[in-house]
Structures are given as structure tokens and as C-alpha cells.
Design a protein around this motif. Structure first.
Motif, PDB file in Angstrom:
ATOM      1  N   ARG A 119      16.607   1.467  -2.147  1.00  0.00           N
ATOM      2  CA  ARG A 119      16.554   2.940  -2.270  1.00  0.00           C
ATOM      3  C   ARG A 119      15.623   3.362  -3.390  1.00  0.00           C
ATOM      4  O   ARG A 119      15.026   4.431  -3.347  1.00  0.00           O
ATOM      5  N   ARG A 120      15.506   2.506  -4.404  1.00  0.00           N
ATOM      6  CA  ARG A 120      14.610   2.823  -5.530  1.00  0.00           C
ATOM      7  C   ARG A 120      13.201   2.296  -5.279  1.00  0.00           C
ATOM      8  O   ARG A 120      12.428   2.117  -6.221  1.00  0.00           O
ATOM      9  N   GLN A 121      12.925   1.984  -4.016  1.00  0.00           N
ATOM     10  CA  GLN A 121      11.581   1.537  -3.607  1.00  0.00           C
ATOM     11  C   GLN A 121      11.193   0.220  -4.267  1.00  0.00           C
ATOM     12  O   GLN A 121      10.029   0.012  -4.608  1.00  0.00           O
ATOM     13  N   ASP A 122      12.173  -0.658  -4.467  1.00  0.00           N
ATOM     14  CA  ASP A 122      11.889  -1.975  -5.040  1.00  0.00           C
ATOM     15  C   ASP A 122      11.244  -2.847  -3.957  1.00  0.00           C
ATOM     16  O   ASP A 122      11.877  -3.171  -2.952  1.00  0.00           O
ATOM     17  N   ALA A 130       5.305  -5.238  20.607  1.00  0.00           N
ATOM     18  CA  ALA A 130       6.559  -5.510  19.894  1.00  0.00           C
ATOM     19  C   ALA A 130       6.287  -5.784  18.418  1.00  0.00           C
ATOM     20  O   ALA A 130       7.026  -5.305  17.545  1.00  0.00           O
ATOM     21  N   GLU A 131       5.217  -6.526  18.128  1.00  0.00           N
ATOM     22  CA  GLU A 131       4.877  -6.811  16.720  1.00  0.00           C
ATOM     23  C   GLU A 131       4.514  -5.534  15.986  1.00  0.00           C
ATOM     24  O   GLU A 131       4.937  -5.319  14.850  1.00  0.00           O
ATOM     25  N   ASP A 132       3.724  -4.703  16.650  1.00  0.00           N
ATOM     26  CA  ASP A 132       3.330  -3.418  16.030  1.00  0.00           C
ATOM     27  C   ASP A 132       4.552  -2.545  15.743  1.00  0.00           C
ATOM     28  O   ASP A 132       4.676  -1.971  14.660  1.00  0.00           O
ATOM     29  N   ILE A 133       5.420  -2.452  16.733  1.00  0.00           N
ATOM     30  CA  ILE A 133       6.598  -1.592  16.574  1.00  0.00           C
ATOM     31  C   ILE A 133       7.517  -2.144  15.482  1.00  0.00           C
ATOM     32  O   ILE A 133       8.049  -1.390  14.669  1.00  0.00           O
ATOM     33  N   THR A 134       7.664  -3.463  15.455  1.00  0.00           N
ATOM     34  CA  THR A 134       8.539  -4.058  14.432  1.00  0.00           C
ATOM     35  C   THR A 134       7.996  -3.762  13.026  1.00  0.00           C
ATOM     36  O   THR A 134       8.765  -3.447  12.117  1.00  0.00           O
ATOM     37  N   GLN A 135       6.671  -3.842  12.880  1.00  0.00           N
ATOM     38  CA  GLN A 135       6.080  -3.479  11.579  1.00  0.00           C
ATOM     39  C   GLN A 135       6.373  -2.025  11.254  1.00  0.00           C
ATOM     40  O   GLN A 135       6.733  -1.680  10.132  1.00  0.00           O
ATOM     41  N   GLU A 136       6.215  -1.202  12.274  1.00  0.00           N
ATOM     42  CA  GLU A 136       6.433   0.235  12.080  1.00  0.00           C
ATOM     43  C   GLU A 136       7.887   0.528  11.688  1.00  0.00           C
ATOM     44  O   GLU A 136       8.145   1.417  10.867  1.00  0.00           O
ATOM     45  N   VAL A 137       8.805  -0.253  12.254  1.00  0.00           N
ATOM     46  CA  VAL A 137      10.232  -0.076  11.919  1.00  0.00           C
ATOM     47  C   VAL A 137      10.431  -0.264  10.417  1.00  0.00           C
ATOM     48  O   VAL A 137      11.056   0.564   9.746  1.00  0.00           O
ATOM     49  N   PHE A 138       9.853  -1.347   9.873  1.00  0.00           N
ATOM     50  CA  PHE A 138      10.071  -1.633   8.455  1.00  0.00           C
ATOM     51  C   PHE A 138       9.281  -0.679   7.551  1.00  0.00           C
ATOM     52  O   PHE A 138       9.751  -0.329   6.472  1.00  0.00           O
ATOM     53  N   ILE A 139       8.132  -0.246   8.017  1.00  0.00           N
ATOM     54  CA  ILE A 139       7.366   0.732   7.220  1.00  0.00           C
ATOM     55  C   ILE A 139       8.157   2.044   7.143  1.00  0.00           C
ATOM     56  O   ILE A 139       8.304   2.636   6.073  1.00  0.00           O
ATOM     57  N   ARG A 140       8.678   2.469   8.297  1.00  0.00           N
ATOM     58  CA  ARG A 140       9.474   3.718   8.307  1.00  0.00           C
ATOM     59  C   ARG A 140      10.713   3.581   7.432  1.00  0.00           C
ATOM     60  O   ARG A 140      11.105   4.517   6.739  1.00  0.00           O
ATOM     61  N   ALA A 141      11.328   2.399   7.531  1.00  0.00           N
ATOM     62  CA  ALA A 141      12.534   2.171   6.711  1.00  0.00           C
ATOM     63  C   ALA A 141      12.180   2.252   5.229  1.00  0.00           C
ATOM     64  O   ALA A 141      12.907   2.872   4.449  1.00  0.00           O
ATOM     65  N   PHE A 142      11.066   1.657   4.849  1.00  0.00           N
ATOM     66  CA  PHE A 142      10.644   1.683   3.435  1.00  0.00           C
ATOM     67  C   PHE A 142      10.346   3.119   2.991  1.00  0.00           C
ATOM     68  O   PHE A 142      10.736   3.528   1.902  1.00  0.00           O
ATOM     69  N   GLN A 143       9.666   3.840   3.862  1.00  0.00           N
ATOM     70  CA  GLN A 143       9.304   5.231   3.526  1.00  0.00           C
ATOM     71  C   GLN A 143      10.531   6.126   3.376  1.00  0.00           C
ATOM     72  O   GLN A 143      10.549   7.026   2.553  1.00  0.00           O
ATOM     73  N   ASN A 144      11.535   5.854   4.206  1.00  0.00           N
ATOM     74  CA  ASN A 144      12.677   6.787   4.273  1.00  0.00           C
ATOM     75  C   ASN A 144      13.978   6.206   3.749  1.00  0.00           C
ATOM     76  O   ASN A 144      15.048   6.686   4.110  1.00  0.00           O
ATOM     77  N   PHE A 145      13.872   5.181   2.929  1.00  0.00           N
ATOM     78  CA  PHE A 145      15.111   4.537   2.488  1.00  0.00           C
ATOM     79  C   PHE A 145      15.993   5.493   1.691  1.00  0.00           C
ATOM     80  O   PHE A 145      17.219   5.374   1.708  1.00  0.00           O
ATOM     81  N   ALA A 158       0.844  -1.210   0.000  1.00  0.00           N
ATOM     82  CA  ALA A 158       0.000   0.000   0.000  1.00  0.00           C
ATOM     83  C   ALA A 158       0.873   1.252   0.000  1.00  0.00           C
ATOM     84  O   ALA A 158       0.590   2.229  -0.694  1.00  0.00           O
ATOM     85  N   GLU A 159       1.952   1.167   0.758  1.00  0.00           N
ATOM     86  CA  GLU A 159       2.869   2.306   0.841  1.00  0.00           C
ATOM     87  C   GLU A 159       3.555   2.545  -0.500  1.00  0.00           C
ATOM     88  O   GLU A 159       3.690   3.687  -0.943  1.00  0.00           O
ATOM     89  N   ALA A 160       3.951   1.436  -1.154  1.00  0.00           N
ATOM     90  CA  ALA A 160       4.608   1.545  -2.463  1.00  0.00           C
ATOM     91  C   ALA A 160       3.652   2.157  -3.483  1.00  0.00           C
ATOM     92  O   ALA A 160       4.036   3.008  -4.289  1.00  0.00           O
ATOM     93  N   GLU A 161       2.378   1.711  -3.422  1.00  0.00           N
ATOM     94  CA  GLU A 161       1.361   2.236  -4.347  1.00  0.00           C
ATOM     95  C   GLU A 161       1.144   3.726  -4.106  1.00  0.00           C
ATOM     96  O   GLU A 161       1.045   4.516  -5.048  1.00  0.00           O
ATOM     97  N   LYS A 162       1.102   4.085  -2.829  1.00  0.00           N
ATOM     98  CA  LYS A 162       0.911   5.497  -2.472  1.00  0.00           C
ATOM     99  C   LYS A 162       2.074   6.345  -3.004  1.00  0.00           C
ATOM    100  O   LYS A 162       1.863   7.408  -3.574  1.00  0.00           O
ATOM    101  N   LYS A 163       3.282   5.798  -2.853  1.00  0.00           N
ATOM    102  CA  LYS A 163       4.476   6.521  -3.326  1.00  0.00           C
ATOM    103  C   LYS A 163       4.423   6.682  -4.841  1.00  0.00           C
ATOM    104  O   LYS A 163       4.792   7.723  -5.367  1.00  0.00           O
ATOM    105  N   ARG A 164       3.980   5.589  -5.531  1.00  0.00           N
ATOM    106  CA  ARG A 164       3.920   5.624  -6.997  1.00  0.00           C
ATOM    107  C   ARG A 164       2.929   6.699  -7.439  1.00  0.00           C
ATOM    108  O   ARG A 164       3.198   7.466  -8.364  1.00  0.00           O
ATOM    109  N   LYS A 165       1.784   6.740  -6.762  1.00  0.00           N
ATOM    110  CA  LYS A 165       0.773   7.745  -7.101  1.00  0.00           C
ATOM    111  C   LYS A 165       1.308   9.155  -6.864  1.00  0.00           C
ATOM    112  O   LYS A 165       1.092  10.056  -7.659  1.00  0.00           O
ATOM    113  N   GLN A 166       1.984   9.294  -5.731  1.00  0.00           N
ATOM    114  CA  GLN A 166       2.548  10.618  -5.402  1.00  0.00           C
ATOM    115  C   GLN A 166       3.536  11.055  -6.472  1.00  0.00           C
ATOM    116  O   GLN A 166       3.544  12.203  -6.884  1.00  0.00           O
TER     117      GLN A 166
END
Lengths: 151, 211
Positions: B29-32, B61-76, A52-60
Motif C-alpha cells: 500500500r505504501r508503494q514498496d 495472456a502475458e500482456d494482460i497478466t502484466q497489466e493486472v500487476f501494473i493496475r494493482a501497483f497503481q491502485n493498491f 518506471a511506475e514507482a518512479e512516476k509516482k514518486r515524481k508526482q
């Protein structure tokens, strides 16, 4: 590699303390604590969120491209207008003679026309010839004309 | 250390660092999406192991671990590759754990720490007769160690887990937690000493019950 400057003495003391048998025994116990594994459900939930995040980024990214190109075109258009419109609105020094030229042409054409009319009236065919031509083009037959039509 | 028969089955798998190479990081980094999945495979259990011991419940802990990877993906794109990706992920994890602790009103800043100068006066160091091998034979030792670790303050616990559990060198811990090198060592020493005392207490209680 020293990232921050630290007291050499403290570091030496800490190192020797940290390498003591008791400290190493605790380190070994902590190291052998079982690894925590995450469930497949957790992973699939994470995958969904990342997708979902990747899709959002693509749209952005797409929106950003569209907006930036639109903005570019808009800016170019605005600059073009800014350059063209004042030039078109401003009366230039060349525009005035142009209008004078057209007036001169008009008046000369008119004078030429008047001259040709006068010449036509004075010359041999004259006004009568022209009137005869008008009668020739009328619907009346040759025998049906009367004098009132002449005057 | 030799683990005798009857000891708990303690498995510690070495992380698969080799799968995370430069090309994989470049793809991330290229959001692959696929490349990032491989990164998650390599680190999810390690990050979870750290976070699990930093927050009170497994659900958190599960929630935070998910958040860690989401943040990493967002800010790679912000990851400059000057530090290792492990340092970066644990830094995010640590920050999120601190945020969570603040939200529930347990500010890590409020925990008092005795630093290295007072160590010997503050803590009783057990004598050499204390043998970890004997303790390993005890059925509930694992729980005792977990309990002792959980009773540490967040500041001591994070250093202990990162060094002794995750094999992070002092310098990397200093970068991850944004601490001076000397403080990392002091905290590690304090943390181990606390655990040692807690285990000693545990053994004394256990022997008293058996007698």
C-alpha cells in the motif's frame, strides 16, 4: 456467508448436483491441468514497468508537495496582502493630525529662525559684525581690501 | 482419485498463500517496490493460469497478466483489505479479460446461458459407467480437457477455472465476478456438464478411430 439473498431450494439442489461423482470427476480433471509458468523475460519486463511506475509516482508525489507548499505560501501571501494593503492605503484618523503636527513644527522652526535673525540684527554685534566675519573668511589679505568690497 | 501408471504428469502446486501477510500488504500500500515483487512472485503463475484460459493466445495472456500487476501497483491504495488480495487480483484479471473480449468483438454478454432450471433438460448427464480414471490414462486427455474448457463461454469458463482450478469458494467467486451465489453454482454445474459431454464425445471419437 450469503452475500446475496438466493433461493434456498435452488441452492440445495445445486449443491447436491455439484457434489455428484461425475461433477467431482470433472473438477478433479480441471484441477490437475498443468500450471502455466511465466518466463524470466516476462518478469524482468514487468519489473521495469513497475519500477518506471514507482518512479512516476514518486515524481508526482514530489511535484504535489512542491505545488501544495507553493500554493500554501501563495495563499498566505495573498491573504497578508489583502489584509495589509487596504490598511496602508486608507487614510486613517491618526494620519491627519500627524501631518498637521509636522506643519506646526515646521512653522514654529521657521518662526524661531526668523526671530533669531531679527534678534541678531538688533543686538550689539548686529549686521556689521556678521559682515566683518564674512570678510575675515575671504582670501584677501588685510592690506589688500578696498571699499568696493564692502558695498 | 488414484492416478494410475502411464498417466500424464499433472503437477499442481499449491499456492504459497502464507508469504502474503498483512505487513506485506501494508508495504504494498505504501508503494514498496520490493514488497510488491514478493506479491507478484506469489500470484503471477496463478493469475497467468486463469488469464491464459480466458484469452485465445499466450501473448495476449502475458500482456494482460502484466497489466493486472501494473493496475494493482497503481491502485493498491484503493485495496481496502476487506476481501483477500487474491480476490482482488482475480477481479482485475477478469475485468481485463472481459475488456479484451469486448475489444475483439466477442462480447461475453452475447453468450446464451441455460440456467439451473433447465439444466436436466438441456444436457445429457453421462451414466456411472463413465470413469475418469480410465480417461486419465489416455495420452491426449490433458489437451482434450483444455480444449473442452476453451470451448466454454467466458461466463462458464471463469467460474469453472476459479472454482476447480484455483480452489476458490463460491462466495469468493461471487465477489470476484460480482454475481449472485446461486448463479455461480448454476454456472459451475453447467460448465462441468459441458466439459463432461465434450470429453465423452472425445472418448467416443477415439474409440471409433481405434476400432
Amino acid at each position: 456467508m450469503a452475500i446475496w439473498p438466493s433461493d434456498k431450494k435452488e441452492q440445495v439442489i445445486s449443491d447436491s448436483k455439484l457434489e455428484s461423482t461425475q461433477q467431482q470427476a470433472i473438477a478433479s480433471l480441471v484441477k490437475k491441468l498443468p500450471e502455466e509458468n511465466l518466463s524470466m523475460a516476462w518478469r524482468s519486463s514487468l519489473n521495469e514497468r513497475i519500477r518506471a511506475e514507482a518512479e512516476k509516482k514518486r515524481k508526482q508525489r514530489r511535484t504535489r508537495i512542491v505545488w501544495s507548499s507553493s500554493l500554501g505560501f501563495g495563499m498566505a501571501g495573498a491573504i497578508l496582502l489583502m489584509v495589509m494593503v487596504p490598511n496602508a492605503m486608507r487614510p486613517t484618523s491618526e494620519a491627519i493630525p500627524t501631518s498637521n503636527k509636522s506643519e506646526v513644527l515646521e512653522s514654529s522652526l521657521y518662526a524661531l529662525h526668523q526671530e533669531s535673525v531679527v534678534l541678531g540684527g538688533v543686538s550689539s554685534t548686529g549686521v556689521a559684525y556678521r559682515r566683518t566675519q564674512e570678510f575675515d573668511n575671504s582670501d584677501l589679505g588685510e592690506d589688500e581690501w578696498n571699499s568696493s568690497q564692502i558695498y | 482419485m488414484v492416478i494410475g501408471q502411464g498417466a500424464l504428469a499433472l503437477n499442481f502446486e499449491k499456492p504459497k498463500e502464507s508469504v502474503v501477510d498483512e505487513s506485506l500488504l501494508e508495504k504494498c500500500r505504501r508503494q514498496d517496490y520490493e514488497a510488491f515483487g514478493k506479491l507478484v512472485d506469489a500470484y503471477q503463475n496463478r493469475v497467468f493460469g486463469f488469464v491464459r484460459r480466458m484469452v485465445p493466445t499466450g501473448e495476449d495472456a502475458e500482456d494482460i497478466t502484466q497489466e493486472v500487476f501494473i493496475r494493482a501497483f497503481q491502485n493498491f491504495h484503493r485495496f481496502d483489505m476487506r476481501s483477500s488480495v487474491r480476490t482482488w487480483l482475480f477481479k482485475i484479471a477478469h475485468n481485463l479479460c472481459v475488456d479484451r473480449a469486448r475489444k475483439v468483438g466477442r462480447s461475453p454478454e452475447q453468450v446464451s446461458l441455460a440456467l439451473s432450471a433447465d439444466i436436466e433438460e438441456e444436457f445429457e448427464v453421462p451414466d456411472d459407467r463413465w470413469q475418469p480414471d480410465q480417461m486419465l490414462a489416455q495420452a491426449n486427455l490433458e489437451e482434450a480437457v483444455e480444449l473442452a474448457v476453451s470451448q466454454l463461454s467466458e461466463k462458464l469458463r471463469s467460474v469453472l477455472i476459479l472454482h476447480d482450478r484455483e480452489d476458490m469458494p463460491y462466495e469468493e467467486i461471487a465477489t470476484t465476478l460480482n454475481l449472485p451465489l446461486g448463479t455461480v453454482k448454476s454456472r459451475l454445474f453447467l460448465a462441468r456438464t459441458h466439459v463432461q459431454n465434450a470429453l465423452k464425445q472425445y472418448m467416443e471419437d477415439r474409440n471409433g478411430n481405434l476400432a
